[in-house]
Design an enzyme around this catalytic site. Structure first.
Site, short mmCIF file in Angstrom:
data_model
loop_
_atom_site.label_atom_id
_atom_site.label_comp_id
_atom_site.label_asym_id
_atom_site.label_seq_id
_atom_site.Cartn_x
_atom_site.Cartn_y
_atom_site.Cartn_z
N TRP A 103 44.52 5.06 6.60
CA TRP A 103 44.10 6.40 6.62
C TRP A 103 42.86 6.53 5.83
O TRP A 103 42.06 7.45 6.13
CB TRP A 103 45.32 7.40 6.52
N ASP A 173 44.35 12.85 0.03
CA ASP A 173 45.16 12.92 1.17
C ASP A 173 46.65 12.97 0.70
O ASP A 173 46.87 11.66 0.47
CB ASP A 173 44.69 12.09 2.20
N LYS A 197 53.90 15.92 8.74
CA LYS A 197 54.79 14.78 8.01
C LYS A 197 56.01 15.17 7.17
O LYS A 197 57.04 14.88 7.41
CB LYS A 197 53.76 13.72 7.02
C1 LIG Z 1 49.17 11.05 9.85
C2 LIG Z 1 48.18 10.98 8.67
C3 LIG Z 1 46.87 11.54 8.85
C4 LIG Z 1 46.31 11.88 10.16
O1 LIG Z 1 46.93 13.24 10.49
P1 LIG Z 1 46.67 14.07 11.79
O2 LIG Z 1 46.92 15.24 11.65
O3 LIG Z 1 47.21 13.16 12.83
O4 LIG Z 1 45.14 13.69 12.00
C5 LIG Z 1 46.01 11.25 7.72
N1 LIG Z 1 46.47 10.83 6.68
C6 LIG Z 1 47.69 10.47 6.45
C7 LIG Z 1 48.05 9.82 4.92
C8 LIG Z 1 48.52 10.53 7.71
O5 LIG Z 1 49.88 9.98 7.21
#
Ligand SMILES: *Cc1c(COP(=O)(O)O)cnc(C)c1O
Length: 364
Positions: A103, A173, A197
């Site tokens: 990511w 993030d 998540k």
């Molecule tokens: C799942 C995830 C993403 C991407 O998320 P989407 O909503 O599918 O775009 C980005 N960063 C992390 C750390 C993730 O676990």
């Protein structure tokens, strides 16, 4: 069939209490005769929902008043472009990235489309199984921010200490650790996370951004919908927001408050993860894949010590039969991964460990 223990990395398990509450509200939300999916985003009903959700997340995270909370769409992935567009394209056009997994790498690659993105540290040399030492990195003088992915969903590592950004803004993030433990928001310029998540259903991305970082002027070469200003000025109601998702996040915030807040959740998460890591550390058959000091409390990847693909496939198939779903590892890591987010009860982790011990005995 009853509920299973769902170890999915995302979309992931939600608290059963929250699902039941949503079910009770579904046909007729608080006597208004319609569901949240059917009501106008301009209605008083929905205005109360979004305002309360914002107030609750502010309370849970202790978000200072000079930070905006935005409920956006486009997932975590759209932030890979919105962050450099809004925080860097309008300034020096340079940012530093610490690449600790897929990511972070995707964010770095996306930023490279708009700005000069520097990779100042990486753990790719050892398949992202650790967090690099970030105490004295060569941060670029003209970097508009330093970017991290604070919990690496796929590889199962997490930062226990924030990088020394040498005075530069920190962008994080937090998708797979959002609300799993207390964070000091004032240490960040911007935090974002996709809801699916650890918070709610897919479709909402929450952005917490320091107000003074939002470009004041309309930026002509950034689409309106991709400007933080657009959404900040309209309190996330510039256009139709993901109403249902925001409502669900709001219910989860209330659940977290009822549970006792983020310090309590952190203690629970530490306790849950310990059960699994302790087992892995003494197992003759299984082992965790990451450096112990950087282990995530949310995502726990593990493999068989022998790297036996057939045995791993058997484990995944039999765990499913036993009522535990989505234990298959990410395709880039293989093996298994147990995501044990806030909503995974301790009993789920205990059941997994009991099952693993039993499996180990039977397949010696
Ligand atoms: C799942 C995830 C993403 C991407 O998320 P989407 O909503 O599918 O775009 C980005 N960063 C992390 C750390 C993730 O676990």
């Amino acid at each position: 069939m009853g509920r299973v223990y769902n170890f999915s990395a995302g979309p992931a398990v939600l608290p059963e209490e929250v699902l039941k509450e949503a079910q009770a509200d579904l046909i007729d939300y608080k006597g208004c005769g319609m569901s949240v999916m059917e009501m106008s985003h301009r209605s008083k009903m929905f205005d109360d929902i979004i305002k309360e959700a914002e107030a609750d997340i502010r309370e849970l995270m202790g978000i200072p008043n000079n930070y905006k909370v935005l409920f956006l769409q486009g997932g975590g992935s759209l932030q890979f472009s919105m962050v450099p567009m809004n925080l860097s394209m309008t300034r020096n056009g340079v940012a530093d990235y610490i690449v600790t997994g897929n990511w972070a790498k995707k964010a770095y690659q996306e930023a490279s489309r708009f700005i000069k993105a520097n990779k100042i540290a990486s753990s790719e040399d050892k398949t992202f199984t650790y967090i690099p030492d970030c105490s004295d990195l060569e941060v670029s003088d003209d970097a508009d921010y330093v970017y991290i992915c604070e919990n690496n969903t796929i590889y199962g590592t997490t930062y226990n200490e924030l990088p020394n950004t040498k005075g530069k803004l920190l962008v994080s993030d937090q998708s797979s650790m959002f609300l799993s433990r207390p964070v000091d928001v004032s240490k960040y310029g911007l935090i974002f996370g996709g809801a699916q998540k650890n918070i709610g259903p897919a479709g909402v991305c929450i952005v917490i951004v320091r107000e003074d970082l939002i470009p004041e002027e309309d930026v002509k070469n950034i689409p309106n919908m991709l400007q933080y200003k657009t959404h900040a000025d309209a309190n996330s109601l510039f256009n139709t927001p993901p109403c249902w998702g925001i409502y669900m996040c709001g219910l989860v915030f209330k659940w977290l408050k009822k549970m006792g807040g983020l310090e309590v959740m952190n203690q629970r998460n530490i306790e849950k993860a310990k059960i699994l890591y302790d087992y892995l550390d003494q197992s003759d058959m299984f082992t965790g894949t990451v450096v112990a000091k950087d282990r995530s409390l949310m995502n726990v990847p593990f493999v068989t010590k022998a790297g036996d693909k057939d045995l791993e496939a058997k484990f995944i198939a039999e765990s499913k039969e036993a009522g535990m779903e989505n234990l298959k590892g990410h395709r880039t890591v293989g093996g298994m991964r147990a995501s044990i987010y806030n909503a995974m009860p301790k009993a789920g982790v205990e059941k997994l460990v009991d099952f693993m011990a039993e499996f180990e005995k039977k397949n010696k």
